[in-house]
Design a protein around this motif. Sequence first.
Motif, short mmCIF file in Angstrom:
data_model
loop_
_atom_site.label_atom_id
_atom_site.label_comp_id
_atom_site.label_asym_id
_atom_site.label_seq_id
_atom_site.Cartn_x
_atom_site.Cartn_y
_atom_site.Cartn_z
N UNK A 173 59.97 54.88 47.72
CA UNK A 173 58.86 54.93 48.69
C UNK A 173 58.72 53.61 49.46
N UNK A 174 58.82 52.49 48.77
CA UNK A 174 58.69 51.20 49.46
C UNK A 174 59.85 51.02 50.43
N UNK A 175 61.06 51.43 50.03
CA UNK A 175 62.19 51.34 50.95
C UNK A 175 61.96 52.22 52.17
N UNK A 176 61.53 53.46 51.96
CA UNK A 176 61.32 54.39 53.08
C UNK A 176 60.23 53.87 54.02
N UNK A 177 59.18 53.32 53.45
CA UNK A 177 58.10 52.74 54.26
C UNK A 177 58.62 51.57 55.09
N UNK A 178 59.46 50.74 54.49
CA UNK A 178 60.07 49.62 55.21
C UNK A 178 60.96 50.15 56.32
N UNK A 179 61.78 51.12 56.01
CA UNK A 179 62.71 51.70 56.99
C UNK A 179 61.95 52.32 58.16
N UNK A 180 60.91 53.09 57.86
CA UNK A 180 60.13 53.77 58.90
C UNK A 180 59.35 52.78 59.77
N UNK A 181 59.04 51.62 59.23
CA UNK A 181 58.22 50.63 59.94
C UNK A 181 59.02 49.40 60.36
N UNK A 182 60.33 49.51 60.32
CA UNK A 182 61.21 48.37 60.54
C UNK A 182 60.87 47.58 61.81
N UNK A 183 60.75 48.23 62.93
CA UNK A 183 60.51 47.50 64.18
C UNK A 183 59.10 46.90 64.21
N UNK A 184 58.16 47.60 63.63
CA UNK A 184 56.78 47.11 63.54
C UNK A 184 56.73 45.85 62.67
N UNK A 185 57.38 45.87 61.52
CA UNK A 185 57.36 44.74 60.59
C UNK A 185 58.23 43.59 61.07
N UNK A 186 59.33 43.91 61.70
CA UNK A 186 60.32 42.89 62.09
C UNK A 186 59.73 41.80 62.97
N UNK A 187 58.72 42.14 63.72
CA UNK A 187 58.14 41.16 64.63
C UNK A 187 57.56 39.96 63.87
#
Length: 188
Positions: free
Chosen positions: A20-34
Amino acid sequence: MHIVDKDIYLKLVDLNDTQRVFQLTKDSRMHLRKWVPWVDDTYSVRDTENFIKESLKNYEEHKSMNTVIVYKDEVVGVAGFNEFDWQNKHATIGYWLGKEYTGKGIMTRVVRELTDLAFTQLKLNRVEIRVADGNKKSRAIPERLGFQKEGCIREAEWLYEKFVDHIVYGMLKKDWLAKKEEGTARLQ
């Protein structure tokens, strides 16, 4: 498990949370990457598994404590104490949410609870939050909770081909307890 309110609780991150944490990271990658540099190092479930194993090791050694944020029975992010300095009774809080869960007041409630936990149960004297200068949404959390803006660390972090400044927010136990007594540290 630590209950925040009727919708939110915190649970020490464990290997059952890996997918779940991986999927959440993957789904939010561009949002978090900033704003967070570790996103580009998280491209497989194994990367998240390694993060969780390291988190559990650091927890056992009393160095840090990472929890998953569970909102309405769904893991929506990670928050916790990135670092404990037991000698000086100090901790640093870090946090992130999946993109679709931002703007709901979740993180403000979580950080409020972590801060309270630091002072009432862990018997710490100081809590610090460092946020990239341009990250207005993340900066709003300590500001909303009455943390004091203590300064700016220039070029504190190398973030995707440039340095970013960090704004340092601090809260002392005596100030937090006074705010709690006044009712200003609670969301109305």
